[in-house]
Design an enzyme around this catalytic site. Structure first.
Site, PDB file in Angstrom:
ATOM      1  N   ARG A 219      38.461  32.384  50.253  1.00  0.00           N
ATOM      2  CA  ARG A 219      39.666  33.200  50.470  1.00  0.00           C
ATOM      3  C   ARG A 219      39.637  34.426  49.564  1.00  0.00           C
ATOM      4  O   ARG A 219      39.992  35.533  49.979  1.00  0.00           O
ATOM      5  CB  ARG A 219      40.926  32.370  50.213  1.00  0.00           C
ATOM      6  CG  ARG A 219      41.270  31.447  51.376  1.00  0.00           C
ATOM      7  CD  ARG A 219      42.650  30.838  51.243  1.00  0.00           C
ATOM      8  NE  ARG A 219      42.715  29.822  50.205  1.00  0.00           N
ATOM      9  CZ  ARG A 219      42.589  28.509  50.428  1.00  0.00           C
ATOM     10  NH1 ARG A 219      42.385  28.060  51.646  1.00  0.00           N
ATOM     11  NH2 ARG A 219      42.671  27.646  49.442  1.00  0.00           N
ATOM     12  N   PHE A 235      43.004  29.216  63.031  1.00  0.00           N
ATOM     13  CA  PHE A 235      43.146  27.897  62.401  1.00  0.00           C
ATOM     14  C   PHE A 235      43.721  28.111  60.992  1.00  0.00           C
ATOM     15  O   PHE A 235      43.106  27.757  59.996  1.00  0.00           O
ATOM     16  CB  PHE A 235      41.805  27.147  62.333  1.00  0.00           C
ATOM     17  CG  PHE A 235      41.108  26.995  63.656  1.00  0.00           C
ATOM     18  CD1 PHE A 235      41.467  25.986  64.539  1.00  0.00           C
ATOM     19  CD2 PHE A 235      40.096  27.875  64.030  1.00  0.00           C
ATOM     20  CE1 PHE A 235      40.818  25.835  65.755  1.00  0.00           C
ATOM     21  CE2 PHE A 235      39.442  27.731  65.253  1.00  0.00           C
ATOM     22  CZ  PHE A 235      39.793  26.715  66.119  1.00  0.00           C
ATOM     23  N   SER A 258      47.764  25.396  65.741  1.00  0.00           N
ATOM     24  CA  SER A 258      48.398  24.534  66.750  1.00  0.00           C
ATOM     25  C   SER A 258      49.515  23.662  66.179  1.00  0.00           C
ATOM     26  O   SER A 258      50.349  23.163  66.915  1.00  0.00           O
ATOM     27  CB  SER A 258      47.337  23.641  67.417  1.00  0.00           C
ATOM     28  OG  SER A 258      46.731  22.821  66.446  1.00  0.00           O
ATOM     29  N   ASN A 285      46.862  26.463  71.095  1.00  0.00           N
ATOM     30  CA  ASN A 285      45.456  26.094  71.027  1.00  0.00           C
ATOM     31  C   ASN A 285      44.601  27.352  70.825  1.00  0.00           C
ATOM     32  O   ASN A 285      44.662  28.282  71.628  1.00  0.00           O
ATOM     33  CB  ASN A 285      45.085  25.405  72.340  1.00  0.00           C
ATOM     34  CG  ASN A 285      43.660  24.905  72.334  1.00  0.00           C
ATOM     35  OD1 ASN A 285      42.827  25.344  71.531  1.00  0.00           O
ATOM     36  ND2 ASN A 285      43.369  23.989  73.235  1.00  0.00           N
ATOM     37  N   ALA A 286      43.834  27.363  69.762  1.00  0.00           N
ATOM     38  CA  ALA A 286      43.057  28.561  69.421  1.00  0.00           C
ATOM     39  C   ALA A 286      42.141  28.991  70.569  1.00  0.00           C
ATOM     40  O   ALA A 286      41.954  30.192  70.795  1.00  0.00           O
ATOM     41  CB  ALA A 286      42.237  28.302  68.164  1.00  0.00           C
ATOM     42  N   ASP A 306      38.284  29.107  60.809  1.00  0.00           N
ATOM     43  CA  ASP A 306      38.176  27.940  59.915  1.00  0.00           C
ATOM     44  C   ASP A 306      38.641  26.687  60.649  1.00  0.00           C
ATOM     45  O   ASP A 306      39.677  26.104  60.313  1.00  0.00           O
ATOM     46  CB  ASP A 306      39.013  28.205  58.655  1.00  0.00           C
ATOM     47  CG  ASP A 306      38.834  27.125  57.602  1.00  0.00           C
ATOM     48  OD1 ASP A 306      37.829  26.387  57.663  1.00  0.00           O
ATOM     49  OD2 ASP A 306      39.696  27.011  56.714  1.00  0.00           O
ATOM     50  N   CYS A 346      33.331  22.650  58.822  1.00  0.00           N
ATOM     51  CA  CYS A 346      33.474  21.645  57.752  1.00  0.00           C
ATOM     52  C   CYS A 346      32.995  20.282  58.240  1.00  0.00           C
ATOM     53  O   CYS A 346      33.277  19.267  57.609  1.00  0.00           O
ATOM     54  CB  CYS A 346      34.913  21.580  57.275  1.00  0.00           C
ATOM     55  SG  CYS A 346      36.082  21.157  58.572  1.00  0.00           S
TER      56      CYS A 346
END
Ligand code: SAH
Length: 402
Positions: A219, A235, A258, A285-286, A306, A346
Site C-alpha cells: 500500500r 477488491f 462485494s 461482483n468485481a 487484490d 494470495c
C-alpha cells in the site's frame, strides 16, 4: 534438563514413526508430515497432543502435535528434545517479537506470529492497537490457548485477546472454532495507524483477523505512485489501498467490493482520513463491475487488483487461473496509456511463476505490452522461510502499460 532427563522424555511419550525413506522433507527443514509418510504411531497418543517424531531407524527428528484426522497429521514445533509447554511458547513469542522489533515493524498493527515462519505452525497472531487476535489452525494449538495468551503478555499495550479461528480449519482438524473473546470482552472495533492513515478494524466479524496487514508495504508503494492519478481499487475490503492512494494525492478513487459490511467500513475509513469526497464505492461482483466499467469507457491511471484466493485446493487451480486471468485482462484494458497495475494473488497454490504466466496471458489477450517494475510479496512482518515455500503466499507484480 539433564541429558538423562532428555533421553527419558524422548523415550516415554507417544511416538510417530516415519516410513523408511520418508524423512527427506523433514530433514530438509520443512515441518510437515502427511499421513502417507507415517509407518505407525505408538504409545498413548491423543489427538492434538505432542508426539515425538522418529525416522524409521528410531532417530529423533523433533516434536509436534499429532492429529489423525487431516491428511497433514503433524507439523514439527521443535527439532530439539524440549517440552512443548508454557515456557516454550514464551520463548517462541519472544523470538518473533524480537525479529519484528529489530526490523522496526512492531507498530500498533502488525503480525506478531506467522505460523511456520515463527516456529509455531498452526498459529497466527495479529496485533490491532490494544487487541491481540489469535487464530489457531490446528487442534493442538487450540489446546495451548492459555499458554499463548500468557506468552503474549510480554507485548506491551495489549489489554484484550480475541480468538478468531477459521471454519475451514475447524472442519479439517475437527476442532471447535472459537470466534470470541478469551477472558474479558474487549472493543468490537479499534482504530489503528498505518501512516499516514488511520483505519477502523472490526475485531468482531471482520474478514481474516480483521485487516490485511500483509499488504501494508505494498500500500505504501502504491501510494507513492498515486499523486495526481485516477485510481481504481478492486477488491478493496475496507478501503485501505484507496485511502492511502487518496491521502497521497490521487485525484479520484473508485473502489469495488462485494461485501456490504466491508464497504460500510470503507466509507468510514475514507471519512476518517478526510478523503471521502474524492472516492466512489461500488458494491458488486468485481468481474461484472470491471466489464461494466470498460463498456462505459472509463479509464484509470492506476489500478490495484487484490482478489481473495480463488482456490483453496490444488484441484481447483485451473478455474482459479481462469479467474485471475479474466480480472487481469479486464484491468489491463482499463488502463490509460502509461498506466500502472499492481496485481496480486494470495493463493497458496499459485506459484510466483504461475502467477506471472497468468498475467502474461492476460496481457497478450488484452493486446497490452507491460513493463515489470517490481515483483511484490507480503510485508516483512509475515516472514518467509526458504525451506518452507508455503510461508510465502502473497505475490504481486507492479506493471506499467508501455
Ligand atoms: N485490498 C484489501 C484486501 C482485499 S481481500 C485491503 O488492502 O485491505 C479481498 C476482498 O475481495 C474481500 O474484501 C472480499 O470480500 C472481496 N471479494 C471477494 N470476491 C469478490 C468479488 N467477486 N467481487 C468483489 N469483491 C470480492
Amino acid at each position: 534438563m539433564s541429558s538423562a532427563g532428555a533421553k527419558r522424555s524422548a523415550l516415554d511419550g507417544a511416538k510417530l514413526i516415519l516410513k523408511r525413506g520418508r524423512d527427506g522433507r523433514v530433514r530438509a527443514g520443512h515441518p510437515w508430515i502427511y499421513r502417507g509418510e507415517v509407518a505407525e504411531v505408538v504409545g498413548a497418543w491423543k489427538a492434538g497432543e505432542a508426539v515425538d517424531v522418529l525416522d524409521s531407524q528410531g532417530r529423533f527428528l523433533g516434536r509436534g502435535f499429532y492429529n489423525p484426522r487431516p491428511s497433514l497429521v503433524c507439523r514439527l514445533l521443535t527439532r530439539r528434545d524440549e517440552p512443548v509447554d508454557g515456557a516454550f511458547f514464551r520463548r517462541r513469542v519472544e523470538a518473533a517479537l524480537a525479529l519484528r522489533r529489530e526490523a522496526g515493524l512492531a507498530s500498533d498493527a502488525f503480525r506478531v506470529v506467522w505460523s511456520e515462519a515463527d516456529g509455531l505452525p498452526g498459529l497466527v497472531v495479529d496485533r490491532y492497537a490494544t487487541v491481540a487476535v489469535i487464530r489457531c489452525l490446528t487442534l493442538g494449538m487450540t489446546r495451548c490457548r492459555p499458554w499463548i495468551v500468557e506468552a503474549l503478555r510480554s507485548l506491551e499495550g495489549i489489554t484484550h485477546y480475541y480468538g478468531h479461528d477459521e471454519e475451514v480449519a475447524g472442519r479439517l482438524e475437527g476442532l471447535e472454532p472459537l470466534q470470541g473473546w478469551i477472558g474479558e470482552a474487549g472493543p468490537a472495533e479499534v482504530e489503528i495507524r498505518e501512516e499516514p492513515c488511520r483505519f477502523v478494524v472490526a475485531i468482531e466479524g471482520g474478514q481474516k483477523t480483521g485487516f490485511y496487514l500483509d499488504q501494508r508495504e505494498n500500500r505504501a508503494l502504491v501510494a507513492g505512485l498515486a499523486r495526481a492519478k485516477t485510481f481504481l481499487d478492486v477488491f478493496c475490503y475496507t478501503g485501505a489501498f484507496a485511502c492511502q492512494g487518496l491521502v497521497a494525492g490521487a485525484t479520484r478513487a473508485v473502489a469495488i467490493e462485494s461485501s456490504p459490511e466491508a464497504l460500510a467500513l470503507a466509507r468510514r475509513n475514507l471519512e476518517l482520513n478526510a478523503v471521502a469526497d474524492r472516492a466512489e464505492l461500488r458494491e458488486g461482483n468485481a468481474f461484472d463491475l470491471l466489464r461494466a466499467t470498460e463498456r462505459r469507457g472509463e479509464r484509470f491511471d492506476l489500478i490495484v487488483l487484490d482478489p481473495p484466493p480463488f482456490t483453496r485446493t490444488k484441484t481447483a487451480l485451473e478455474a482459479a487461473a481462469r479467474g485471475y486471468k479474466e480480472i487481469n485482462l479486464r484491468a489491463l484494458r482499463l488502463l490509460n496509456p502509461g498506466g500502472i497495475l499492481a496485481t496480486f494473488s494470495c493463493s497458496h497454490h499459485v506459484s510466483p511463476a504461475q502467477f506471472e504466466e497468468i498475467v502474461r496471458a492476460a496481457a497478450a489477450d488484452a493486446g497490452v505490452t507491460v513493463r515489470v517494475h517490481a515483483a511484490l510479496t507480503q510485508s516483512r512482518d509475515h516472514p518467509v522461510l526458504l525451506n518452507v515455500p508455503e510461508t510465502r503466499y502473497l505475490k504481486g507484480l507492479l506493471l506499467e502499460a508501455v
